[in-house]
Design an enzyme around this catalytic site. Sequence first.
Site, PDB file in Angstrom:
ATOM      1  N   SER A  37       0.817  -1.214   0.000  1.00 40.49           N
ATOM      2  CA  SER A  37       0.000   0.000   0.000  1.00 40.49           C
ATOM      3  C   SER A  37       0.849   1.261   0.000  1.00 40.49           C
ATOM      4  O   SER A  37       0.373   2.336  -0.374  1.00 40.49           O
ATOM      5  CB  SER A  37      -0.930   0.002   1.225  1.00 40.49           C
ATOM      6  OG  SER A  37      -0.181  -0.003   2.427  1.00 40.49           O
ATOM      7  N   HIS A 328       2.583   5.276   6.830  1.00 38.40           N
ATOM      8  CA  HIS A 328       2.776   5.562   5.408  1.00 38.40           C
ATOM      9  C   HIS A 328       3.589   6.843   5.225  1.00 38.40           C
ATOM     10  O   HIS A 328       3.271   7.865   5.836  1.00 38.40           O
ATOM     11  CB  HIS A 328       1.423   5.695   4.693  1.00 38.40           C
ATOM     12  CG  HIS A 328       0.703   4.400   4.524  1.00 38.40           C
ATOM     13  ND1 HIS A 328      -0.042   3.843   5.532  1.00 38.40           N
ATOM     14  CD2 HIS A 328       0.636   3.534   3.473  1.00 38.40           C
ATOM     15  CE1 HIS A 328      -0.562   2.696   5.111  1.00 38.40           C
ATOM     16  NE2 HIS A 328      -0.158   2.485   3.865  1.00 38.40           N
TER      17      HIS A 328
END
Length: 416
Positions: A37, A328
């Site tokens: 991701s 992230h």
Amino acid sequence: MLSLILFFPSFAFAVTPVTPYFGPLYITFNCCLFGDSRSDCTKVQSPMSLDNPQNFCPNFSLKSSSSMFFSIHYNNHSSLVLFDNFNCRIEKVYYNGVNLSPRNQYSCYDEGVDSYMELKTSFNIKLNQMATILRCIKLIQLKARSSFTTLQDVVCRTNKYLPNNPTFALLSDTVPTWVQFVLPDLSGKTICIKYLVPFCHLNHGCFTAGSSCPPFGVSYVSDSFNYGFNDATPYIGLAESHDNVCDYLFVEAGTHNASIVGNFLFYPTKSYCFNTMNFTVPVQAIQSIWSEGNESDDAIAEACKPPFCIYYSKTTPYTVTNGSNADHRDDEVRMMVRGLLYNSSCISAQGSTPLALYSTAMLYAPIYGSCPQYVKLFDTSGSESVDVISSSYFVATWVLLVVVVILIFVIISFFC
């Protein structure tokens, strides 16, 4: 002229090594990447969720952690994003290994994290070995099994998900039987030379509360291949622990049989297909971890060993200063991965640079590419030693020096 003569020897002896850039690079412009991701440009949070340069997203094949591992074992699973693409490049870089899920839903029984981690590590070791010497990686569905009127899929108790590749099927009797599966030599336009096939079984292979338990055995057999497991004294009763045990086999294209003795039949329904290339190129892997608040595994690090793999380990915790969330857009990884924007001439575990002059102490296996190295011209105890270049740089420098000296003599002779 004398200063010119002195310049070249001093140049040859004065150049110092370049510190390598630490992180993955590529040499051939023929590179594919397997991400998660953090490399998915289709996410709503992109580019604030990316650990890689945005213009490199098309080179990444995966959108979920550990999906190459999950994809070999699960056909359909709502909580997993599976690998449904293929890549056919020379150099391969992995940044997709952190995900621990579904560690507690990987067997009918409570084998825990360790058994799951062993399987994940074992799979990635074999994947790296194959990817080093073979070019294309493609996940393909195998032909459906033959019809068995007494065959039913094994169903787990509670809500655990037993992997459905290989398919575990329950027979109504213990008569030895077999089912044929074909590993084709062509999938679409992709030539398949070898396959990575999971061979799995549940140990303590008897699921009955009765007073007897027949011997259990399973094998993959062909004219050129035979691999199996046999348990002559399986445990009796539901109270016993049953672990999901897998080996990952290199199998050539062709027709094979999954044979069984006992109540359970195991046969593969999909496999990774590889085709060949005429040279060896180590894969590269970047450490993938969660932020400090979450648990991470080290299966990719355990699987990334010389001479098949070069591993780049983070030096700091996963740290985000301007990302979509705490897991992230890590600052250090973004710096490491920026090297993928440039090609290099030498790849090593210590790092890489486009034109590196390495000392011999810098490099250890595996390395590939053109890696010019320094060596000691002489070494006297207590006195200063001199470094020269044992590569094309050394040759070019001294050839140029000789040419200059010859020109000087020509000029002197002309005026004399």
